[in-house]
Design an enzyme around this catalytic site. Structure first.
Site, PDB file in Angstrom:
ATOM      1  N   LYS A  44       0.856  -1.189   0.000  1.00  0.00           N
ATOM      2  CA  LYS A  44       0.000   0.000   0.000  1.00  0.00           C
ATOM      3  C   LYS A  44       0.890   1.236   0.000  1.00  0.00           C
ATOM      4  CE  LYS A  44      -4.343   0.663   2.278  1.00  0.00           C
ATOM      5  NZ  LYS A  44      -4.986   0.585   3.582  1.00  0.00           N
ATOM      6  N   ILE A  45       0.670   2.078  -0.988  1.00  0.00           N
ATOM      7  CA  ILE A  45       1.523   3.251  -1.175  1.00  0.00           C
ATOM      8  C   ILE A  45       0.635   4.497  -1.219  1.00  0.00           C
ATOM      9  CG2 ILE A  45       3.122   4.359  -2.808  1.00  0.00           C
ATOM     10  CD1 ILE A  45       4.466   1.859  -2.170  1.00  0.00           C
TER      11      ILE A  45
END
Ligand code: E4P
Length: 228
Positions: A85-86
């Site tokens: 998750k960015i």
């Protein structure tokens, strides 16, 4: 529409996974911070992954692309099926491009507009997390943004997955499905509310009461026929 659980709580994840209705879990640093600090984050994530088996999003906390990629490598060393998750910031786009080049699935998070969603897709993100509740919280319309993104994905034929996140109530699930989101990630309390209906409880109570009354009548008749 697939359902993910938005949680880092092992008891909640175990319970909902046992229903057989979720295909993944999304975590974030705030969800992890709510849990017992004596359990190492890596161990917690691995337990979540074992419990659910499908998608498991783990968020990086670096704010520079290099750091994000390094963290992604660390998470992938825990389990290679991880989705990273960015956050949707310029450094996050750079990191996403690099991870996509390596064929690592990225869930781009903290997306609040169609333009951010398009940028995330173009950078190579596989999951596009549109935050509904946080927009509603500031008197914006989260579902309007989701509707725009779904329409654009349709018109353009884009193949990344639209993930409805930051859900606050069951109607967010209904509307996300109606608009065409691929996935909704749902907090435990919202999912429990969504599964409950008072007419189901009342209906079951009546079925069981009628069944037991019938059994009692049958037994009584059998006893009467033995004594006569
Ligand atoms: C999921 O990926 C998001 O991190 C989460 O849905 C955010 O939800 P919140 O706005 O309730 O914190």
């Amino acid at each position: 529409m697939e359902l993910f659980l938005d949680s880092a709580n092992i008891d909640h994840i175990r319970e909902i996974a046992s229903y057989g209705i979720i295909t993944g879990v999304t975590t974030n640093p705030s969800l992890l911070a709510k849990e017992d600090p004596s359990v190492d984050v890596r161990d917690r994530i691995l337990e979540i992954h074992q419990l659910v088996g499908g998608h498991c999003s783990v968020e990086v906390v670096s704010t520079d692309a290099e750091g994000m990629v390094r963290e992604a490598e660390e998470i992938l060393s825990w389990f290679p099926e991880a989705t990273i998750k960015i956050p949707m910031i310029p450094e996050g786009l750079k990191a996403t491009r690099e991870l996509a080049r390596q064929n690592v699935p990225v869930n781009m998070t903290l997306i609040f507009s169609p333009t951010q969603a398009l940028a995330a897709h173009n950078a190579g993100a596989r999951y596009i997390s549109i935050f509904l509740g946080r927009l509603d919280d500031i008197a914006n319309d989260g579902l309007r943004v989701l509707a725009d993104v779904c329409e654009i994905w349709d018109v353009q034929g884009l193949d990344s997955f639209i993930l409805a996140a930051s859900l606050r109530h069951p109607m967010h699930i209904v509307e996300a499905a109606r608009l065409g989101a691929n996935i909704a990630t749902v907090p435990y309390a919202v999912l429990k509310k969504a599964l409950h209906h008072p007419l189901t409880d009342a209906g079951l109570e009546k079925f069981l009461a009628d069944y037991h009354r019938l059994q009692a009548e049958i037994q009584q008749r059998q006893q009467e026929s033995v004594t006569t």
